[in-house]
Design a protein around this motif. Structure first.
Motif, short mmCIF file in Angstrom:
data_model
loop_
_atom_site.label_atom_id
_atom_site.label_comp_id
_atom_site.label_asym_id
_atom_site.label_seq_id
_atom_site.Cartn_x
_atom_site.Cartn_y
_atom_site.Cartn_z
N GLU A 276 0.76 -1.03 0.03
CA GLU A 276 0.44 0.01 0.16
C GLU A 276 1.00 1.47 -0.06
O GLU A 276 0.42 2.14 -0.71
CB GLU A 276 -0.83 -0.43 1.22
N GLN A 277 2.19 1.05 0.31
CA GLN A 277 2.94 2.75 0.97
C GLN A 277 4.08 2.51 -0.40
O GLN A 277 4.94 3.10 -0.17
CB GLN A 277 4.31 2.09 1.69
N LYS A 278 3.67 1.56 -1.03
CA LYS A 278 4.62 1.29 -2.44
C LYS A 278 5.79 1.24 -2.50
O LYS A 278 6.60 1.96 -2.83
CB LYS A 278 4.14 2.87 -3.55
N LEU A 279 5.88 0.71 -1.18
CA LEU A 279 7.73 -0.05 -0.50
C LEU A 279 7.99 -0.75 -1.41
O LEU A 279 7.66 -1.73 -2.15
CB LEU A 279 7.64 0.01 0.98
N ASP A 280 9.81 -1.23 -1.91
CA ASP A 280 9.84 -2.06 -2.22
C ASP A 280 10.55 -2.69 -1.42
O ASP A 280 11.09 -2.32 -0.35
CB ASP A 280 11.95 -1.96 -2.94
N TYR A 281 9.29 -3.83 -1.30
CA TYR A 281 9.51 -5.42 -0.85
C TYR A 281 10.04 -6.75 -0.95
O TYR A 281 9.17 -7.20 -2.12
CB TYR A 281 9.01 -4.84 0.62
N ALA A 282 10.64 -7.62 -0.39
CA ALA A 282 9.83 -9.29 -1.00
C ALA A 282 9.22 -10.11 0.13
O ALA A 282 9.97 -9.45 1.28
CB ALA A 282 11.65 -9.52 -1.58
N ILE A 283 8.75 -10.96 0.31
CA ILE A 283 8.62 -12.06 1.06
C ILE A 283 9.24 -12.98 0.59
O ILE A 283 9.17 -13.57 -0.39
CB ILE A 283 7.43 -12.70 1.17
N ASP A 284 10.46 -13.30 2.08
CA ASP A 284 11.06 -14.57 1.66
C ASP A 284 11.59 -15.57 2.88
O ASP A 284 11.15 -15.46 3.69
CB ASP A 284 12.74 -13.76 1.34
N ILE A 285 12.13 -16.59 2.46
CA ILE A 285 12.24 -17.52 2.66
C ILE A 285 13.94 -17.90 3.97
O ILE A 285 14.30 -17.80 2.39
CB ILE A 285 11.60 -18.92 3.02
N TYR A 286 14.66 -17.76 4.64
CA TYR A 286 15.17 -17.67 5.03
C TYR A 286 15.91 -19.59 5.11
O TYR A 286 15.71 -19.60 6.78
CB TYR A 286 16.07 -16.82 5.59
N PRO A 287 16.70 -20.21 4.78
CA PRO A 287 16.92 -21.84 5.36
C PRO A 287 18.12 -22.00 6.30
O PRO A 287 17.66 -22.67 7.03
CB PRO A 287 17.57 -22.44 4.02
N HIS A 288 18.84 -20.33 6.36
CA HIS A 288 19.67 -20.71 7.38
C HIS A 288 20.20 -19.73 8.66
O HIS A 288 21.06 -18.88 8.69
CB HIS A 288 21.23 -20.96 6.49
N TYR A 289 18.73 -19.17 8.93
CA TYR A 289 18.75 -18.38 9.82
C TYR A 289 17.98 -18.32 10.86
O TYR A 289 17.27 -19.03 10.72
CB TYR A 289 17.85 -16.90 8.92
N GLY A 290 18.48 -17.69 12.08
CA GLY A 290 17.37 -17.34 13.01
C GLY A 290 17.73 -16.04 13.90
O GLY A 290 18.11 -15.08 13.43
N SER A 291 16.37 -15.84 14.58
CA SER A 291 16.40 -14.21 15.24
C SER A 291 16.14 -14.51 16.81
O SER A 291 16.02 -15.56 16.98
CB SER A 291 15.44 -13.40 14.27
N ASP A 292 16.21 -13.16 17.34
CA ASP A 292 16.45 -13.04 18.74
C ASP A 292 14.73 -13.14 18.53
O ASP A 292 13.90 -13.96 20.12
CB ASP A 292 16.19 -11.01 18.69
N VAL A 293 13.50 -12.71 18.02
CA VAL A 293 12.08 -13.32 18.62
C VAL A 293 12.43 -14.76 18.88
O VAL A 293 11.41 -15.08 19.76
CB VAL A 293 11.46 -12.77 17.70
N GLU A 294 12.91 -15.39 17.78
CA GLU A 294 12.69 -17.10 18.30
C GLU A 294 13.03 -17.75 19.82
O GLU A 294 12.52 -18.39 20.48
CB GLU A 294 13.27 -17.90 16.75
N ALA A 295 14.49 -16.50 20.34
CA ALA A 295 15.19 -16.98 21.15
C ALA A 295 13.86 -17.04 22.06
O ALA A 295 13.61 -17.46 23.06
CB ALA A 295 16.65 -16.12 21.60
N SER A 296 12.94 -15.29 22.38
CA SER A 296 12.12 -15.39 22.96
C SER A 296 10.99 -16.72 22.88
O SER A 296 10.33 -16.87 24.06
CB SER A 296 10.93 -13.98 22.38
N LEU A 297 10.90 -16.79 21.84
CA LEU A 297 9.49 -18.24 21.85
C LEU A 297 10.33 -19.16 22.02
O LEU A 297 9.58 -19.99 23.64
CB LEU A 297 9.78 -18.95 19.96
N ARG A 298 11.34 -20.08 22.32
CA ARG A 298 12.05 -20.89 22.86
C ARG A 298 11.71 -20.65 24.52
O ARG A 298 12.03 -21.36 25.16
CB ARG A 298 13.33 -20.62 22.02
#
Length: 339
Positions: A276-298
């Motif tokens: 809607e904001q006409k931003l350049d973006y992509a939805i992607d999948i990262y097979p070799h990635y982990g993030s802080d938010v997953e540490a919160s879930l764990r």
């Protein structure tokens, strides 16, 4: 946005200039505390070294998280010839550091320079190329040392930190090149967001807090968050590479990484805003990635979770992004917390 872009790039230069391999982040945390305080906020430092601050708003609490710890190394041992044997901090790839300048930080505060090289780097000497594996790498100090005793006399010992030079550059065409854009680029974006909220008195649509973590590269940066958190968005690097739609000039929205899928509704909402904001973006999948938010879930938190960030090419290497990817990330966050 242009004034905030200048501020963000200033913050990037400042953050990357502070050596902060995982476990050696006090100066980076102190910098964040000082900057957030100067902006009129009241940041807090956790026992483990994370920095958090509430930016304002009321309603469903949202945490935006970035990390300021980086890859690096530690002195594993001192060789008899006066060279240092390193051990990795985080998912370091030694092939990307072969030939890189570095600094060694002793426990009593002394700093020495050196260079990372494999055990036989000279093309005119080696019978065959030495593979850049950890066991084949060493640090040559820029000091007149030729024995273990010489090095010990400098105050260097096992456990001292080795930090690679960042070499931060922003080109006239807008490309951002540096080590540790993962994740100091997004940390700078969050500081830009904090300044914009202060300067423009944004009306926030919920309670918004920032969390700067210091153990993300080893997997437990975000394992403790405010107890009232209902939603958390890791603002980290977006991956650029084969089989991915993102470029350095985009904001990346992650649908799934090595920890599984991100919250479906949150990914949908973020992608709808970007469109809607006409931003350049992509939805992607990262097979070799982990993030802080997953540490919160764990750690057991019952939260909605997402991951976005400016596109970064050559992750865990000498990385590259672009100011348009920064702009798109900033604008996506701004719209998400104000509309």
């Amino acid at each position: 946005m242009s004034s905030y872009m200048d501020f963000i790039t200033e913050q990037l230069y400042a953050l990357t200039a502070i050596p902060s391999p995982t476990g050696f982040t006090k100066k980076a945390a102190d910098y964040l505390l000082a900057e957030l305080t100067s902006l009129g906020y009241t940041p807090e430092l956790s026992n483990k070294g994370n920095v958090s601050v509430t930016l304002g708003g009321s309603g469903s609490p949202l945490v935006l998280a970035a990390h300021v710890d980086t890859l690096g190394a530690m002195v594993r041992s001192i060789k008899e010839n006066g060279r240092l044997r390193p051990t990795t901090l985080g998912g370091h790839q030694w092939s990307t550091a072969d030939g890189e300048n570095c600094t060694i930080h002793t426990r009593d505060g002394r700093v020495y320079t050196g260079v990372v090289l494999n055990t036989e780097p000279s093309a005119h000497v080696a019978d065959q190329k030495v593979e850049a594996l950890e066991e084949n790498m060493e640090i040559l100090l820029d000091e007149n040392v030729s024995s273990k005793e010489d090095v010990l006399a400098l105050g260097i010992q096992t456990g001292d930190i080795i930090a690679m030079d960042p070499r931060t550059v922003i080109t006239k065409s807008g490309y951002i090149k540096s080590r540790f854009l993962d994740d100091k680029l997004s940390a700078a974006i969050l500081l830009g967001l904090a300044r914009a909220i202060r300067d423009e008195n944004w009306k926030l649509n919920r309670k918004v807090s920032l969390l700067f973590t210091v153990y993300e590269e080893v997997g437990h940066g975000g394992c403790f968050i405010p107890s009232d958190t209902e939603e958390m968005l890791s603002v980290d690097m977006g991956c650029v590479g084969a089989d991915l739609g993102c470029t350095e000039r985009m904001v990346s929205i992650c649908a799934k990484d090595s920890g599984g899928p991100y919250n479906y509704d949150l990914v949908t909402t973020l992608s709808n805003i970007a469109r809607e904001q006409k931003l350049d973006y992509a939805i992607d999948i990262y097979p070799h990635y982990g993030s802080d938010v997953e540490a919160s879930l764990r750690a057991g938190y019952d939260i909605r979770h997402g991951l976005i960030g400016p596109g970064v090419y050559a992750s865990h290497n000498y990385e590259r992004s672009h100011v348009n990817g920064v702009r798109c990330t900033f604008e996506l966050l701004k719209t998400y917390i104000t509309k």
